[in-house]
Design an enzyme around this catalytic site. Structure first.
Site, PDB file in Angstrom:
ATOM      1  N   HIS A 112       1.504   2.904  -4.316  1.00 30.71           N
ATOM      2  CA  HIS A 112       0.123   2.506  -4.024  1.00 30.71           C
ATOM      3  C   HIS A 112       0.132   1.084  -3.473  1.00 30.71           C
ATOM      4  O   HIS A 112       1.017   0.282  -3.797  1.00 30.71           O
ATOM      5  CB  HIS A 112      -0.721   2.536  -5.291  1.00 30.71           C
ATOM      6  CG  HIS A 112      -1.026   3.909  -5.783  1.00 30.71           C
ATOM      7  ND1 HIS A 112      -2.129   4.181  -6.564  1.00 30.71           N
ATOM      8  CD2 HIS A 112      -0.382   5.091  -5.635  1.00 30.71           C
ATOM      9  CE1 HIS A 112      -2.148   5.468  -6.865  1.00 30.71           C
ATOM     10  NE2 HIS A 112      -1.095   6.040  -6.306  1.00 30.71           N
ATOM     11  N   GLU A 154      -1.587  -1.517  -4.252  1.00 35.40           N
ATOM     12  CA  GLU A 154      -1.612  -2.570  -5.269  1.00 35.40           C
ATOM     13  C   GLU A 154      -0.227  -2.813  -5.865  1.00 35.40           C
ATOM     14  O   GLU A 154       0.184  -3.957  -6.049  1.00 35.40           O
ATOM     15  CB  GLU A 154      -2.586  -2.196  -6.406  1.00 35.40           C
ATOM     16  CG  GLU A 154      -4.006  -1.976  -5.955  1.00 35.40           C
ATOM     17  CD  GLU A 154      -4.344  -0.519  -5.661  1.00 35.40           C
ATOM     18  OE1 GLU A 154      -5.462  -0.104  -6.007  1.00 35.40           O
ATOM     19  OE2 GLU A 154      -3.489   0.210  -5.106  1.00 35.40           O
ATOM     20  N   CYS A 204      -6.612   2.692  -9.463  1.00 29.62           N
ATOM     21  CA  CYS A 204      -6.443   3.793 -10.411  1.00 29.62           C
ATOM     22  C   CYS A 204      -5.896   3.239 -11.735  1.00 29.62           C
ATOM     23  O   CYS A 204      -5.574   2.056 -11.816  1.00 29.62           O
ATOM     24  CB  CYS A 204      -5.480   4.826  -9.826  1.00 29.62           C
ATOM     25  SG  CYS A 204      -3.763   4.250  -9.772  1.00 29.62           S
ATOM     26  N   CYS A 226      -2.462   1.405 -11.347  1.00 28.53           N
ATOM     27  CA  CYS A 226      -2.568   0.104 -10.696  1.00 28.53           C
ATOM     28  C   CYS A 226      -3.307  -0.906 -11.571  1.00 28.53           C
ATOM     29  O   CYS A 226      -2.935  -2.081 -11.619  1.00 28.53           O
ATOM     30  CB  CYS A 226      -3.237   0.251  -9.339  1.00 28.53           C
ATOM     31  SG  CYS A 226      -2.217   1.194  -8.176  1.00 28.53           S
TER      32      CYS A 226
END
Length: 153
Positions: free
Chosen positions: A51, A53, A81, A84
């Site tokens: 991801h 992040e 999410c 993260c």
């Protein structure tokens, strides 16, 4: 100032879009300067943990030579999410600026709020709605085009 950095996160989201990745972009700022930037790469790298992040946190940690990202701020186009959000807490990021909410998997206020509702040893400030329309638009456009592609196949 928030718009300046969210515009940079949107540039990262566009890179993801161009690779047929969900268009999420992220930048990490310290002392008014971007120290890390990243975009989603789950499809490209075939790794669910890639991801924006997480990748930005890894780059910032390398740049600062520390896992503690004290006094750093994150700008991300889509609400993080749970994975993260956990990484944000553990990396000690000071504040997260979020473009748009994620009503399906958001862990910073939509589905749950890991950053503010629990008694972890580190609290992270949140500000939402930074360039909300632009952040929503790139996601809507991406999923609309993806549905067209899937219909053709």
């Amino acid at each position: 100032m928030e718009n300046k950095f969210m515009k940079e996160a949107l540039k990262e989201a566009q890179k993801a879009y161009d690779k047929l990745e969900v268009p999420v972009g992220c930048v990490i700022v310290k002392d008014g300067k971007i120290i890390a930037r990243a975009h989603n790469q789950k499809e490209t790298k075939l790794d669910t943990t890639k991801h924006a992040e997480i990748l930005a946190i890894q780059k910032a940690s390398k740049k600062l030579n520390s896992w503690r990202l004290l006094d750093c701020e994150m700008y991300v186009t889509l609400e993080p999410c749970p994975m993260c959000a956990g990484a944000i807490i553990n990396s000690r990021i000071k504040k997260v600026y979020i473009g748009t909410k994620d009503e399906k998997t958001g862990a910073c206020g939509s589905k749950l709020n890991l950053l503010e509702d629990y008694t972890f040893n580190h609290k992270v400030e949140i500000e939402t709605g930074i360039m909300k329309n632009e952040c929503e638009e790139i996601l809507k456009k991406f999923f609309k085009e993806l549905r067209k592609i899937k219909k053709l196949n």
